[in-house]
Design a protein around this motif. Structure first.
Motif, PDB file in Angstrom:
ATOM      1  N   ASP A  20       0.870  -1.204   0.170  1.00 28.11           N
ATOM      2  CA  ASP A  20      -0.002  -0.064   0.074  1.00 28.11           C
ATOM      3  C   ASP A  20       0.917   1.124   0.050  1.00 28.11           C
ATOM      4  O   ASP A  20       2.061   1.255   0.285  1.00 28.11           O
ATOM      5  CB  ASP A  20      -0.915  -0.126   1.259  1.00 28.11           C
ATOM      6  CG  ASP A  20      -2.055   0.996   1.239  1.00 28.11           C
ATOM      7  OD1 ASP A  20      -2.247   1.506   0.043  1.00 28.11           O
ATOM      8  OD2 ASP A  20      -3.125   0.725   2.032  1.00 28.11           O
ATOM      9  N   SER A  21       0.243   2.233  -0.588  1.00 27.97           N
ATOM     10  CA  SER A  21       1.034   3.606  -0.468  1.00 27.97           C
ATOM     11  C   SER A  21       1.636   4.001   0.839  1.00 27.97           C
ATOM     12  O   SER A  21       0.941   3.900   1.766  1.00 27.97           O
ATOM     13  CB  SER A  21       0.284   4.695  -1.192  1.00 27.97           C
ATOM     14  OG  SER A  21      -0.848   4.889  -0.429  1.00 27.97           O
ATOM     15  N   PHE A  22       2.602   4.709   0.877  1.00 28.16           N
ATOM     16  CA  PHE A  22       2.874   5.540   2.238  1.00 28.16           C
ATOM     17  C   PHE A  22       2.475   6.666   2.263  1.00 28.16           C
ATOM     18  O   PHE A  22       2.948   7.749   1.462  1.00 28.16           O
ATOM     19  CB  PHE A  22       4.523   5.555   2.312  1.00 28.16           C
ATOM     20  CG  PHE A  22       5.320   4.355   2.893  1.00 28.16           C
ATOM     21  CD1 PHE A  22       4.629   3.218   2.690  1.00 28.16           C
ATOM     22  CD2 PHE A  22       6.503   4.314   3.027  1.00 28.16           C
ATOM     23  CE1 PHE A  22       5.254   1.800   3.104  1.00 28.16           C
ATOM     24  CE2 PHE A  22       7.221   3.213   3.462  1.00 28.16           C
ATOM     25  CZ  PHE A  22       6.405   1.977   3.471  1.00 28.16           C
ATOM     26  N   LYS A  23       1.278   6.972   2.698  1.00 29.20           N
ATOM     27  CA  LYS A  23       0.595   8.177   2.637  1.00 29.20           C
ATOM     28  C   LYS A  23       1.225   9.686   2.554  1.00 29.20           C
ATOM     29  O   LYS A  23       2.081   9.765   3.521  1.00 29.20           O
ATOM     30  CB  LYS A  23      -0.584   8.477   3.428  1.00 29.20           C
ATOM     31  CG  LYS A  23      -1.663   7.063   3.593  1.00 29.20           C
ATOM     32  CD  LYS A  23      -2.354   6.626   2.299  1.00 29.20           C
ATOM     33  CE  LYS A  23      -3.407   5.776   2.293  1.00 29.20           C
ATOM     34  NZ  LYS A  23      -2.817   4.391   2.354  1.00 29.20           N
ATOM     35  N   GLY A  24       1.123  10.305   1.485  1.00 32.77           N
ATOM     36  CA  GLY A  24       1.844  11.652   1.428  1.00 32.77           C
ATOM     37  C   GLY A  24       3.156  11.742   1.065  1.00 32.77           C
ATOM     38  O   GLY A  24       4.010  12.724   1.123  1.00 32.77           O
ATOM     39  N   SER A  25       3.653  10.312   0.678  1.00 38.66           N
ATOM     40  CA  SER A  25       5.051  10.025   0.331  1.00 38.66           C
ATOM     41  C   SER A  25       5.049   9.266  -0.859  1.00 38.66           C
ATOM     42  O   SER A  25       5.088  10.057  -2.047  1.00 38.66           O
ATOM     43  CB  SER A  25       5.959   9.313   1.457  1.00 38.66           C
ATOM     44  OG  SER A  25       7.057   9.237   1.161  1.00 38.66           O
TER      45      SER A  25
ATOM     46  N   SER B  46       7.713 -11.522   8.658  1.00 38.92           N
ATOM     47  CA  SER B  46       8.535 -10.634   9.214  1.00 38.92           C
ATOM     48  C   SER B  46       8.181  -9.214   8.764  1.00 38.92           C
ATOM     49  O   SER B  46       7.936  -9.026   7.652  1.00 38.92           O
ATOM     50  CB  SER B  46       9.922 -10.961   8.975  1.00 38.92           C
ATOM     51  OG  SER B  46      10.980 -10.446   9.385  1.00 38.92           O
ATOM     52  N   PHE B  47       8.743  -8.187   9.495  1.00 40.45           N
ATOM     53  CA  PHE B  47       8.337  -6.614   9.205  1.00 40.45           C
ATOM     54  C   PHE B  47       9.456  -5.934   9.635  1.00 40.45           C
ATOM     55  O   PHE B  47      10.556  -6.023  10.503  1.00 40.45           O
ATOM     56  CB  PHE B  47       7.164  -6.163   9.614  1.00 40.45           C
ATOM     57  CG  PHE B  47       7.004  -6.327  11.243  1.00 40.45           C
ATOM     58  CD1 PHE B  47       7.762  -5.457  11.966  1.00 40.45           C
ATOM     59  CD2 PHE B  47       6.086  -7.017  11.766  1.00 40.45           C
ATOM     60  CE1 PHE B  47       7.606  -5.602  13.370  1.00 40.45           C
ATOM     61  CE2 PHE B  47       5.879  -7.291  13.178  1.00 40.45           C
ATOM     62  CZ  PHE B  47       6.847  -6.417  13.896  1.00 40.45           C
ATOM     63  N   PHE B  48       9.755  -4.842   8.905  1.00 42.76           N
ATOM     64  CA  PHE B  48      10.922  -3.970   8.962  1.00 42.76           C
ATOM     65  C   PHE B  48      10.510  -2.575   8.689  1.00 42.76           C
ATOM     66  O   PHE B  48       9.796  -2.222   7.803  1.00 42.76           O
ATOM     67  CB  PHE B  48      12.276  -4.376   7.796  1.00 42.76           C
ATOM     68  CG  PHE B  48      12.581  -5.639   8.101  1.00 42.76           C
ATOM     69  CD1 PHE B  48      13.716  -5.994   8.966  1.00 42.76           C
ATOM     70  CD2 PHE B  48      11.973  -6.581   7.152  1.00 42.76           C
ATOM     71  CE1 PHE B  48      14.085  -7.422   9.088  1.00 42.76           C
ATOM     72  CE2 PHE B  48      12.295  -7.935   7.347  1.00 42.76           C
ATOM     73  CZ  PHE B  48      13.414  -8.359   8.395  1.00 42.76           C
ATOM     74  N   SER B  49      11.084  -1.624   9.462  1.00 43.27           N
ATOM     75  CA  SER B  49      11.033  -0.184   9.201  1.00 43.27           C
ATOM     76  C   SER B  49      12.170   0.062   8.185  1.00 43.27           C
ATOM     77  O   SER B  49      13.182  -0.399   8.420  1.00 43.27           O
ATOM     78  CB  SER B  49      11.118   0.537  10.441  1.00 43.27           C
ATOM     79  OG  SER B  49      11.356   2.096  10.245  1.00 43.27           O
ATOM     80  N   ILE B  50      11.637   1.097   7.157  1.00 42.30           N
ATOM     81  CA  ILE B  50      12.763   1.509   6.262  1.00 42.30           C
ATOM     82  C   ILE B  50      13.556   2.843   6.838  1.00 42.30           C
ATOM     83  O   ILE B  50      14.379   2.936   6.086  1.00 42.30           O
ATOM     84  CB  ILE B  50      12.111   1.891   5.179  1.00 42.30           C
ATOM     85  CG1 ILE B  50      11.262   3.387   5.336  1.00 42.30           C
ATOM     86  CG2 ILE B  50      11.222   0.902   4.264  1.00 42.30           C
ATOM     87  CD1 ILE B  50      10.617   3.912   4.140  1.00 42.30           C
ATOM     88  N   ILE B  51      13.244   3.143   7.844  1.00 37.21           N
ATOM     89  CA  ILE B  51      13.843   4.543   8.553  1.00 37.21           C
ATOM     90  C   ILE B  51      15.228   3.804   8.970  1.00 37.21           C
ATOM     91  O   ILE B  51      15.581   2.798   9.853  1.00 37.21           O
ATOM     92  CB  ILE B  51      13.330   4.860   9.593  1.00 37.21           C
ATOM     93  CG1 ILE B  51      12.069   5.591   9.011  1.00 37.21           C
ATOM     94  CG2 ILE B  51      14.236   6.318  10.173  1.00 37.21           C
ATOM     95  CD1 ILE B  51      11.785   6.562   7.659  1.00 37.21           C
TER      96      ILE B  51
ATOM     97  N   ASP C 200      11.222  15.040   6.639  1.00 38.78           N
ATOM     98  CA  ASP C 200      12.221  14.766   5.754  1.00 38.78           C
ATOM     99  C   ASP C 200      11.911  13.501   5.265  1.00 38.78           C
ATOM    100  O   ASP C 200      12.350  13.095   4.209  1.00 38.78           O
ATOM    101  CB  ASP C 200      13.800  15.065   6.523  1.00 38.78           C
ATOM    102  CG  ASP C 200      13.865  16.540   6.731  1.00 38.78           C
ATOM    103  OD1 ASP C 200      13.342  17.405   5.913  1.00 38.78           O
ATOM    104  OD2 ASP C 200      14.330  16.917   7.733  1.00 38.78           O
ATOM    105  N   ALA C 201      11.652  12.598   6.277  1.00 39.02           N
ATOM    106  CA  ALA C 201      11.557  11.066   5.922  1.00 39.02           C
ATOM    107  C   ALA C 201      10.536  10.722   4.789  1.00 39.02           C
ATOM    108  O   ALA C 201      10.656   9.962   4.164  1.00 39.02           O
ATOM    109  CB  ALA C 201      11.184  10.320   7.035  1.00 39.02           C
ATOM    110  N   MET C 202       9.692  11.652   4.597  1.00 40.68           N
ATOM    111  CA  MET C 202       8.231  11.529   3.757  1.00 40.68           C
ATOM    112  C   MET C 202       8.877  12.192   2.468  1.00 40.68           C
ATOM    113  O   MET C 202       7.934  11.953   1.513  1.00 40.68           O
ATOM    114  CB  MET C 202       7.335  12.297   4.449  1.00 40.68           C
ATOM    115  CG  MET C 202       6.453  11.400   5.511  1.00 40.68           C
ATOM    116  SD  MET C 202       5.204  12.295   6.175  1.00 40.68           S
ATOM    117  CE  MET C 202       3.863  11.975   5.147  1.00 40.68           C
TER     118      MET C 202
END
Length: 384
Positions: free
Chosen positions: A8-13, A340-345, A353-355
């Motif tokens: 799914d999209s990363f809303k606003g990014s 398994s899941f991961f944060s991309i940060i 800035d991350a967005m």
């Protein structure tokens, strides 16, 4: 190796498709010959039009319509690759972000613009519709949408009424003589992920109208208006939507669509995944990559990543999820099929800035590469 990306999209990014491109770029650093299938998805809210149009090689249509305060704006909808199915997000024409905070007032706002999008698609030959609900600025039960389609709503003296939630209690008669004739040939599917009834303690007004600018007095008036309208609909159309699950979605628009257009309500993610043919793509995949902007307890309740995982598990395919942010409750998604899941940060960074697209893309690509480097290490290890 075949990898299906259904994120799914990363809303606003980044959009679903853009995320797929970043993931593919990362994977191919490690597995240059890998087949990466990108299936854009959404759960019926923001991004649904993009996902279904891109996923079926359809086209986008831009049209001038009225916003919730009857001011001219440009909005878009999509026609899927079959050439006959229109995909419309009601928020494009009737969404809360279209109205400045100081002007938000659900007594005045209308879904008229959503009706204009439907009318444009009908006149272009569409006969099947997928309508995404959510993010509305309105609480008019879809009366504005219906007015744009030719319906008239009359008061006790049979005078035609105006727009907005303020007319709900005034409606005594329904005039459909001038409705768009082609509507009789149309089928409507409603992507709806809330179960609120039309009115009452859990209804449209009580739960959602405050965020649309309603005062406490307005909340009571709007709730009474929806109750009164439900009685008129029952008397005039012989349809009872008073306790229909989902009728309260988007300020009662769900109920209006069911009552007047014989719409069918369904979970958004199930509808989207069926339309883009995800199951067919997954049958021989080695890995599935899914995710959304934030993985949390709501994800586990049935949002897009869990919908993807549910199908993947039918074929015993490992599911990896990527997200911008993770909460402690994200662990609940393991029970729903996400392995398994991961944060991309990768390091501390301000949200704004991350967005940014270029930053988010860099993070997605880098983390996809590292995940598949680990997979390659394991592959070598267990082949020995």
């Amino acid at each position: 190796m075949k990898i299906v990306v259904a994120i799914d999209s990363f809303k606003g990014s980044l959009s679903s498709y853009e995320l797929g491109q970043g993931i593919e770029a990362g994977v191919k650093v490690v597995y240059p010959e890998a087949e990466v299938i990108k299936v854009p998805i959404a759960d019926g809210g923001e991004g649904t039009v993009d996902s279904l149009v891109e996923g079926t090689k359809g086209e986008f249509i831009k049209v001038t319509v009225n916003n919730p305060l009857m001011e001219k704006i440009e909005a878009k909808y999509g026609i899927m690759g079959d050439g006959k199915t229109a995909v419309i997000e009601m928020a494009e024409a009737s969404g809360l972000p279209l109205i400045p905070v100081e002007k938000r007032n659900p007594m005045k706002t209308t879904t008229y613009g959503t009706g204009e999008l439907i009318k444009d698609a009908v006149l272009k030959g569409c006969r099947e519709f997928i309508i995404g609900l959510g993010g509305s600025a309105t609480n008019d039960a879809g009366l504005g949408m219906l007015q744009a389609l030719g319906y008239k709503f009359l008061d006790e003296n049979k005078n035609e009424l105006g727009y907005g939630g303020e007319i709900l209690s005034k409606v005594k008669y329904i005039d459909s003589k001038e409705k768009l004739a082609e509507l009789n040939e149309c089928k409507f599917l409603i992507a709806c992920d809330v179960d609120n009834p039309f009115y009452g303690p859990k209804g449209a007004a009580e739960i959602y109208s405050r965020q649309k600018g309603a005062t406490e007095d307005m909340v009571k008036e709007l709730d009474k208006g929806l109750e009164d309208l439900a009685k008129v609909i029952k008397n005039e159309l012989n349809i009872d939507i008073s306790n229909l699950s989902g009728a309260g979605a988007a300020g009662g628009l769900g109920g209006g669509l069911v009552a007047f257009l014989d719409a069918k309500l369904a979970p958004g993610i199930d509808m989207v995944l069926e339309k883009v043919g995800l199951e067919n793509e997954l049958k021989d995949a080695d890995f599935v990559i899914t995710g959304e902007g934030r993985l949390d307890h709501q994800t586990a309740m049935g949002k897009a990543p869990v919908g993807v995982a549910k199908i993947a598990k039918k074929f015993h395919i490992p599911v990896i999820a990527l997200a911008g942010g993770l909460t402690d409750e994200a662990v609940q998604t393991h029970e729903k099929g996400i392995d398994s899941f991961f944060s991309i940060i990768n390091y501390p960074i301000a949200l704004e800035d991350a967005m940014k697209k270029e930053v988010a893309y860099k993070f997605v690509k880098a983390n996809s590469e590292e995940i598949f480097r680990l997979i390659k290490v394991c592959e070598r290890k267990f082949k020995k």
